[in-house]
Design an enzyme around this catalytic site. Structure first.
Site, PDB file in Angstrom:
ATOM      1  N   ASP A  76       0.893  -1.161   0.000  1.00 40.25           N
ATOM      2  CA  ASP A  76       0.000   0.000   0.000  1.00 40.25           C
ATOM      3  C   ASP A  76       0.927   1.205   0.000  1.00 40.25           C
ATOM      4  O   ASP A  76       1.689   1.414   0.959  1.00 40.25           O
ATOM      5  CB  ASP A  76      -0.897  -0.007   1.246  1.00 40.25           C
ATOM      6  CG  ASP A  76      -1.910   1.131   1.215  1.00 40.25           C
ATOM      7  OD1 ASP A  76      -1.587   2.211   0.660  1.00 40.25           O
ATOM      8  OD2 ASP A  76      -3.015   0.958   1.747  1.00 40.25           O
ATOM      9  N   ASN A  96       2.006   2.628 -11.189  1.00 36.92           N
ATOM     10  CA  ASN A  96       0.694   2.520 -11.842  1.00 36.92           C
ATOM     11  C   ASN A  96      -0.467   2.794 -10.872  1.00 36.92           C
ATOM     12  O   ASN A  96      -1.506   3.295 -11.261  1.00 36.92           O
ATOM     13  CB  ASN A  96       0.584   1.098 -12.426  1.00 36.92           C
ATOM     14  CG  ASN A  96      -0.832   0.729 -12.785  1.00 36.92           C
ATOM     15  OD1 ASN A  96      -1.343   1.098 -13.836  1.00 36.92           O
ATOM     16  ND2 ASN A  96      -1.509  -0.012 -11.898  1.00 36.92           N
ATOM     17  N   TYR A 130      -8.589  14.488  -9.122  1.00 38.46           N
ATOM     18  CA  TYR A 130      -7.832  13.495  -9.882  1.00 38.46           C
ATOM     19  C   TYR A 130      -6.880  14.159 -10.888  1.00 38.46           C
ATOM     20  O   TYR A 130      -5.668  13.931 -10.837  1.00 38.46           O
ATOM     21  CB  TYR A 130      -8.782  12.545 -10.605  1.00 38.46           C
ATOM     22  CG  TYR A 130      -8.074  11.567 -11.514  1.00 38.46           C
ATOM     23  CD1 TYR A 130      -7.325  10.516 -10.982  1.00 38.46           C
ATOM     24  CD2 TYR A 130      -8.124  11.708 -12.892  1.00 38.46           C
ATOM     25  CE1 TYR A 130      -6.663   9.617 -11.813  1.00 38.46           C
ATOM     26  CE2 TYR A 130      -7.470  10.812 -13.732  1.00 38.46           C
ATOM     27  CZ  TYR A 130      -6.740   9.768 -13.186  1.00 38.46           C
ATOM     28  OH  TYR A 130      -6.075   8.889 -14.003  1.00 38.46           O
ATOM     29  N   LYS A 159      -2.636  14.429 -10.939  1.00 35.92           N
ATOM     30  CA  LYS A 159      -1.735  13.973 -11.999  1.00 35.92           C
ATOM     31  C   LYS A 159      -0.810  15.120 -12.450  1.00 35.92           C
ATOM     32  O   LYS A 159       0.336  14.900 -12.808  1.00 35.92           O
ATOM     33  CB  LYS A 159      -2.539  13.409 -13.178  1.00 35.92           C
ATOM     34  CG  LYS A 159      -3.269  12.100 -12.842  1.00 35.92           C
ATOM     35  CD  LYS A 159      -2.302  10.985 -12.458  1.00 35.92           C
ATOM     36  CE  LYS A 159      -2.993   9.637 -12.309  1.00 35.92           C
ATOM     37  NZ  LYS A 159      -2.077   8.533 -11.990  1.00 35.92           N
ATOM     38  N   THR A 189     -11.977   0.251 -16.425  1.00 34.09           N
ATOM     39  CA  THR A 189     -11.375  -0.290 -15.202  1.00 34.09           C
ATOM     40  C   THR A 189     -12.138   0.253 -13.993  1.00 34.09           C
ATOM     41  O   THR A 189     -12.994   1.137 -14.129  1.00 34.09           O
ATOM     42  CB  THR A 189      -9.902   0.154 -15.056  1.00 34.09           C
ATOM     43  OG1 THR A 189      -9.894   1.593 -14.965  1.00 34.09           O
ATOM     44  CG2 THR A 189      -9.033  -0.298 -16.207  1.00 34.09           C
TER      45      THR A 189
HETATM   46  N1  LIG Z   1      -8.411   3.910 -16.768  1.00 35.21           N
HETATM   47  C1  LIG Z   1      -8.135   4.970 -17.520  1.00 35.21           C
HETATM   48  O1  LIG Z   1      -8.847   5.283 -18.474  1.00 35.21           O
HETATM   49  C2  LIG Z   1      -6.910   5.800 -17.218  1.00 35.21           C
HETATM   50  C3  LIG Z   1      -6.672   6.918 -18.027  1.00 35.21           C
HETATM   51  C4  LIG Z   1      -5.529   7.682 -17.788  1.00 35.21           C
HETATM   52  C5  LIG Z   1      -4.647   7.299 -16.794  1.00 35.21           C
HETATM   53  N2  LIG Z   1      -4.921   6.200 -16.033  1.00 35.21           N
HETATM   54  C6  LIG Z   1      -3.926   5.828 -15.011  1.00 35.21           C
HETATM   55  O2  LIG Z   1      -3.510   4.486 -15.222  1.00 35.21           O
HETATM   56  C7  LIG Z   1      -3.189   3.867 -13.976  1.00 35.21           C
HETATM   57  C8  LIG Z   1      -3.932   2.568 -13.816  1.00 35.21           C
HETATM   58  O3  LIG Z   1      -5.298   2.835 -13.830  1.00 35.21           O
HETATM   59  P1  LIG Z   1      -6.417   1.702 -13.998  1.00 35.21           P
HETATM   60  O4  LIG Z   1      -7.521   2.358 -14.742  1.00 35.21           O
HETATM   61  O5  LIG Z   1      -5.810   0.456 -14.528  1.00 35.21           O
HETATM   62  O6  LIG Z   1      -6.860   1.548 -12.470  1.00 35.21           O
HETATM   63  P2  LIG Z   1      -7.532   0.338 -11.640  1.00 35.21           P
HETATM   64  O7  LIG Z   1      -7.944  -0.791 -12.522  1.00 35.21           O
HETATM   65  O8  LIG Z   1      -8.539   0.990 -10.762  1.00 35.21           O
HETATM   66  O9  LIG Z   1      -6.300  -0.174 -10.760  1.00 35.21           O
HETATM   67  C9  LIG Z   1      -5.696   0.665  -9.831  1.00 35.21           C
HETATM   68  C10 LIG Z   1      -4.767  -0.185  -8.997  1.00 35.21           C
HETATM   69  O10 LIG Z   1      -4.136   0.666  -8.036  1.00 35.21           O
HETATM   70  C11 LIG Z   1      -4.259   0.038  -6.771  1.00 35.21           C
HETATM   71  N3  LIG Z   1      -4.193   1.014  -5.685  1.00 35.21           N
HETATM   72  C12 LIG Z   1      -5.053   2.002  -5.370  1.00 35.21           C
HETATM   73  N4  LIG Z   1      -4.640   2.650  -4.268  1.00 35.21           N
HETATM   74  C13 LIG Z   1      -3.481   2.051  -3.876  1.00 35.21           C
HETATM   75  C14 LIG Z   1      -2.594   2.241  -2.785  1.00 35.21           C
HETATM   76  N5  LIG Z   1      -2.793   3.174  -1.849  1.00 35.21           N
HETATM   77  N6  LIG Z   1      -1.496   1.449  -2.716  1.00 35.21           N
HETATM   78  C15 LIG Z   1      -1.266   0.497  -3.639  1.00 35.21           C
HETATM   79  N7  LIG Z   1      -2.096   0.241  -4.662  1.00 35.21           N
HETATM   80  C16 LIG Z   1      -3.198   1.010  -4.776  1.00 35.21           C
HETATM   81  C17 LIG Z   1      -5.609  -0.688  -6.823  1.00 35.21           C
HETATM   82  O11 LIG Z   1      -5.685  -1.647  -5.786  1.00 35.21           O
HETATM   83  P3  LIG Z   1      -7.081  -2.369  -5.375  1.00 35.21           P
HETATM   84  O12 LIG Z   1      -7.307  -3.457  -6.397  1.00 35.21           O
HETATM   85  O13 LIG Z   1      -6.799  -2.873  -4.020  1.00 35.21           O
HETATM   86  O14 LIG Z   1      -8.139  -1.311  -5.420  1.00 35.21           O
HETATM   87  C18 LIG Z   1      -5.501  -1.287  -8.213  1.00 35.21           C
HETATM   88  O15 LIG Z   1      -4.696  -2.432  -8.193  1.00 35.21           O
HETATM   89  C19 LIG Z   1      -3.501   4.913 -12.909  1.00 35.21           C
HETATM   90  O16 LIG Z   1      -2.319   5.606 -12.582  1.00 35.21           O
HETATM   91  C20 LIG Z   1      -4.478   5.851 -13.599  1.00 35.21           C
HETATM   92  O17 LIG Z   1      -4.487   7.141 -13.057  1.00 35.21           O
HETATM   93  C21 LIG Z   1      -6.018   5.451 -16.209  1.00 35.21           C
END
Ligand SMILES: NC(=O)c1ccc[n+]([C@@H]2O[C@H](COP(=O)([O-])OP(=O)(O)OC[C@H]3O[C@@H](n4cnc5c(N)ncnc54)[C@H](OP(=O)(O)O)[C@@H]3O)[C@@H](O)[C@H]2O)c1
Length: 257
Positions: A65, A92, A180, A184, A215
């Site tokens: 975490d 990530n 959010y 970033k 996601t």
């Molecule tokens: N999805 C999009 O469209 C999008 C667009 C632009 C950028 N991003 C960026 O891409 C990255 C991945 O996003 P995603 O959409 O794949 O997100 P996601 O599926 O929600 O996964 C986020 C991951 O981060 C973990 N997490 C959250 N808080 C944490 C903490 N305090 N310590 C350790 N782990 C933690 C979550 O754990 P749990 O499983 O325990 O919740 C999960 O494994 C992020 O940086 C996001 O900002 C995403």
């Protein structure tokens, strides 16, 4: 000479934060498929173990975490004990809100505008996306310095680009919320700061905006699969020729800071 050959043939070791689901999982899988030993870091160890089992060869689960000091210290000690170095850190892990459920992205953005965003919720989101990301990075820097060549890849969003928002004609303009998107922006500043500080070192630092993925973070409203959306972070993580200091989106398109 012998020493150098031994060093450069070291096994590549990566760590992906938040790798139990979403894009983190896809990034960890791609790294394992490309010969890395990958730590699948997860807040919930069981979720990490399930993900590592699904990835298979090369993947190992580890609890992390990024907002917990003890969790970071335990992880660092484990990697130190296992390998003594780290080749690649993919930051990530992130959250898009402080736990409130929103029906649509627009609803979430409206609740996160500068005029109304609850300060307590800002602390929660920034604590993960900004301070937690920097904390795990600082902790692992000595291990990254121990690798012959290392890289840090930070996942951000194009929504964090101030240059895009400052353009009145930009389609991104309405998206600069203070929870959010602004977290970033802060991460982008930290990434550039680190890239400049480390520019004469063995560690490259890159920033990547992935695609819009379905996601947990987007309440499963994204238009791409996590695998499709993770293509650019995977490219940057795997291509040893990518220079330090880039900020890109797919495929290799420069995003203004
Ligand atoms: N999805 C999009 O469209 C999008 C667009 C632009 C950028 N991003 C960026 O891409 C990255 C991945 O996003 P995603 O959409 O794949 O997100 P996601 O599926 O929600 O996964 C986020 C991951 O981060 C973990 N997490 C959250 N808080 C944490 C903490 N305090 N310590 C350790 N782990 C933690 C979550 O754990 P749990 O499983 O325990 O919740 C999960 O494994 C992020 O940086 C996001 O900002 C995403």
């Amino acid at each position: 000479m012998m020493q150098k050959m031994e060093t450069s043939s070291k096994k590549k070791v990566a760590l992906v934060t938040g790798a139990n689901q979403g894009m983190g999982f896809e990034i960890a899988k791609a790294l394992a498929e490309n010969g890395y030993t990958v730590y699948v870091a997860a807040r919930n160890l069981q979720n990490g173990q399930n993900a590592a089992a699904e990835i298979g060869y090369g993947a190992r689960a580890i609890q992390l975490d990024i907002t917990e000091k003890n969790s970071i210290e335990d992880l660092k000690m484990q990697v130190e004990k296992d390998f003594g170095y780290l080749t690649l850190l993919v930051n990530n892990a992130a959250i898009s809100h402080a736990g409130k459920a929103y029906g649509t992205i627009e609803e979430m953005r409206d609740a996160q505008r500068a005029s109304v965003a609850p300060i307590a919720e800002l602390y929660t989101v920034w604590n993960t996306n900004v301070f937690g990301t920097l904390a795990i990075t600082q902790a692992l820097l000595p291990l990254l310095h121990n690798a012959p060549a290392a890289r840090i890849v930070n996942l951000t969003s194009a929504l964090g680009s101030l240059t895009l928002h400052a353009d009145p004609n930009s389609p991104f303009r309405g998206g600069l919320d203070v929870m959010y998107a602004s977290s970033k922006t802060a991460l982008n500043a930290i990434t550039l700061s680190l890239a400049i500080e480390l520019e004469n070192s063995n560690i490259k630092v890159n920033l990547v905006s992935p695609g819009f993925a379905s996601t947990q973070l987007t309440n499963f409203l994204g238009t791409q699969t996590p695998k499709e959306a993770a293509a650019e972070p995977i490219r940057v993580a795997l291509d040893e020729n990518v220079p330090s200091g880039t900020f890109t989106t797919a495929t290799n398109i420069t995003v203004p800071w």
